[in-house]
Write an enzyme that holds these catalytic residues in place. Structure first.
Site, PDB file in Angstrom:
ATOM      1  CG  ASN A  81      33.724  41.733 -19.168  1.00 35.34           C
ATOM      2  OD1 ASN A  81      34.140  43.043 -18.784  1.00 35.34           O
ATOM      3  ND2 ASN A  81      33.661  40.981 -19.909  1.00 35.34           N
ATOM      4  CD  GLU A  82      30.359  42.023 -22.332  1.00 36.07           C
ATOM      5  OE1 GLU A  82      29.341  40.636 -21.994  1.00 36.07           O
ATOM      6  OE2 GLU A  82      30.814  42.431 -22.599  1.00 36.07           O
ATOM      7  CB  ALA A  94      36.421  46.913 -16.802  1.00 36.89           C
ATOM      8  CB  THR A 150      38.709  46.115 -24.611  1.00 31.84           C
ATOM      9  OG1 THR A 150      38.590  45.692 -23.616  1.00 31.84           O
ATOM     10  CG2 THR A 150      39.117  48.019 -24.882  1.00 31.84           C
ATOM     11  CG  ASP A 166      39.944  37.587 -20.333  1.00 30.14           C
ATOM     12  OD1 ASP A 166      40.369  38.198 -19.433  1.00 30.14           O
ATOM     13  OD2 ASP A 166      40.059  38.244 -21.563  1.00 30.14           O
ATOM     14  N   GLY A 167      37.246  34.808 -18.871  1.00 32.37           N
ATOM     15  CA  GLY A 167      35.889  34.124 -18.328  1.00 32.37           C
ATOM     16  C   GLY A 167      36.397  33.452 -16.898  1.00 32.37           C
ATOM     17  CE1 TYR A 211      28.692  40.870 -29.915  1.00 31.62           C
ATOM     18  CE2 TYR A 211      27.538  40.585 -27.831  1.00 31.62           C
ATOM     19  CZ  TYR A 211      27.446  40.626 -28.495  1.00 31.62           C
ATOM     20  OH  TYR A 211      26.225  40.621 -29.801  1.00 31.62           O
ATOM     21  CG  ASN A 212      31.214  48.524 -26.341  1.00 34.01           C
ATOM     22  OD1 ASN A 212      30.449  48.750 -26.636  1.00 34.01           O
ATOM     23  ND2 ASN A 212      32.775  49.251 -26.539  1.00 34.01           N
ATOM     24  CB  SER A 222      33.263  41.656 -31.270  1.00 27.77           C
ATOM     25  OG  SER A 222      34.348  41.185 -30.091  1.00 27.77           O
TER      26      SER A 222
END
Length: 253
Positions: free
Chosen positions: A113-114, A151, A154, A43-44, A156-157, A159
């Protein structure tokens, strides 16, 4: 029907080996000549590829040569052209972050992502939260806070016990990380058009860092975040295994 494919791979040996094998079977073209980009890694690396190619209007199809691979499809060497023709497309807009450090310098970055703020010292962070110019929270004492896209909801958010957001919901998640005051405050759901500002209180005593998809900036004094509708990332998934289905399935795992 053949496709002009550009293969990209992470530095991992398994990804590099897969790239060489696939190029031998399907050929390879430069990124700016490709009809589709195939990213090999985790993913990274998928996020890195999307950032690196955001100036190209080319969809990216990931095949997992990493660990979790939430944004990736299963790896297989055969039938790739057929899979690419049949793939479902999801479009996502990144977040735009502007972070000012304590010396007044502005740093800009995009996040798929965030965007997260995290304490960078032994004491909890103190943050003030403003949304669309209106003060919403005088003081949040926490290990950090983040704003996530659907997106990225799921990642860090999730977690941090934030909500999973359906793709296309036009909503952002503002989630606290280990909130101490207000105790157990989990965050808020905001419209996609919202402009969020965090001001760091007691910046020298309680230093805070900001991250946009792992791009880090130290000693931030304030951070502004908004969705960036002028940029669209196109991600391809095998039929029945698209991003919306993955977001739903993740909640029942």
């Amino acid at each position: 029907m053949s496709l002009r494919i550009a293969f990209a791979a992470s530095r991992a040996a398994v990804a590099q080996t897969a790239r060489a094998t696939l190029i031998g079977r399907y050929g390879n073209v430069p990124l700016d000549e490709a009809e589709v980009i195939v990213a090999l890694g985790g993913d990274g690396f998928m996020l890195q590829t999307l950032h690196d190619t955001e100036h190209l209007s080319v969809p990216v199809y990931g095949m997992n040569r990493g660990t979790i691979g939430f944004l990736m499809n299963e790896y297989a060497e055969s039938g790739l052209t057929d899979r690419l023709h049949a793939a479902e497309e999801a479009e996502i807009n990144p977040l735009s972050m502007t972070a000012w450090d304590k010396n007044g310098y502005a740093h800009k970055a995009l996040a798929i992502n965030e965007v997260s703020l995290l304490r960078a010292g032994p004491q909890a962070a103190k943050l003030r939260i403003t949304v669309d110019g209106r003060l919403r929270m005088d003081e949040l004492v926490c290990d950090g806070a983040l704003v996530a896209t659907p997106a990225g909801s799921t990642a860090y958010n999730y977690s941090a016990h934030g909500p999973v957001l359906p793709i296309g919901s036009d909503v952002l998640a503002l989630t606290a990380v280990a909130a101490f005051r207000p105790r157990r405050w989990r965050g808020a759901l905001l419209p996609k058009t919202a402009h969020v500002r965090f001001d760091v209180l007691e910046i020298d005593k309680r230093p805070v860092m900001a991250e946009a998809d792992s791009r880090s900036f130290d000693s931030v004094a304030a951070v502004e975040i908004r969705s960036e509708p002028s940029i669209s990332h196109r991600i391809l998934f095998d039929p029945g295994h698209g991003l919306e289905e993955r977001l739903i399935s993740e909640q029942f795992t």
